[in-house]
Design a protein around this motif. Structure first.
Motif: not given
Length: 213
Positions: A5-20
């Motif tokens: 679950s933590r890994f999924s949250i981290l992955l989701g965060h990176i995807k959400e802010h990938s351009s930034l």
């Protein structure tokens, strides 16, 4: 399940802010390149003055004239923490957005200038010294700065969006707590960078200078 679950949250965060993240990384390395260019634009007298200080530093390192590991750790850690806290505070302020970007760029300039000057003056010896004196702690510190810089910019952008786009309403307190917890995690991460700088880097530097001599 919890780790996943933590890994999924981290992955989701990176995807959400990938351009930034990409923008911040490019900005930082632009600073590194600019710092290296600044070295080449210096005249002979300026380089010579700096090299005198560098030679004195090498002499002190070779003789083991370091500050205590405890002093180095606290000096390094408080320097890093002040930088991170400043970016955290600027992230809360709408007008702090450009300052965060400038701070990240300047951090890159410092790294680029330091490495560039050592290589310019000592060629491969300077590169080797940079590798042991600058790289170890910065393998933790630079990603930490990039992460907190990205989070600060993202939080500032959310505040701007809430301020000027009234139909967008996100729970501010929840976002603020996530932002603050992430800042706390970065502070813990920087303990590792400061420990390396205090305990490992002096030993590496002394060994390399002995070999170069």
């Amino acid at each position: 399940m919890k780790k996943q679950s933590r890994f999924s949250i981290l992955l989701g965060h990176i995807k959400e802010h990938s351009s930034l993240y990409l923008f911040i990384v490019v900005l930082f390395f632009m600073g590194v390149i600019f710092g290296a260019i600044v070295v080449n634009s210096m005249n002979f007298s300026q380089k010579q003055d700096l090299f005198v200080y560098l030679s004195r530093f090498f002499g002190q390192v070779e003789e083991g004239q370091f500050a205590s590991s405890k002093d180095i750790f606290f000096q390094s850690y408080f320097h890093n923490i002040k930088y991170v806290l400043l970016m955290w505070v600027l992230g809360i302020s709408i007008i702090g957005l450009p300052v965060i970007l400038i701070l990240l760029f300047l951090k890159g300039v410092v790294v680029g200038f330091t490495v560039g000057f050592l290589v310019n003056q000592l060629s491969w010896k300077g590169f080797l010294f940079s590798f042991v004196a600058i790289l170890p702690q910065n393998m933790i510190a630079i990603p930490a700065y990039i992460i907190i810089g990205t989070l600060s910019v993202a939080f500032s952008l959310k505040m701007i969006r809430q301020q000027f786009v009234k139909r967008i309403q996100e729970p501010f307190f929840q976002q603020f707590m996530k932002y603050t917890v992430a800042m706390g995690f970065i502070c813990l991460l920087l303990v590792g960078a400061s420990l390396i700088e205090a305990l490992a880097s002096p030993v590496f530097m002394k060994s390399v200078i002995s070999i170069l001599e």
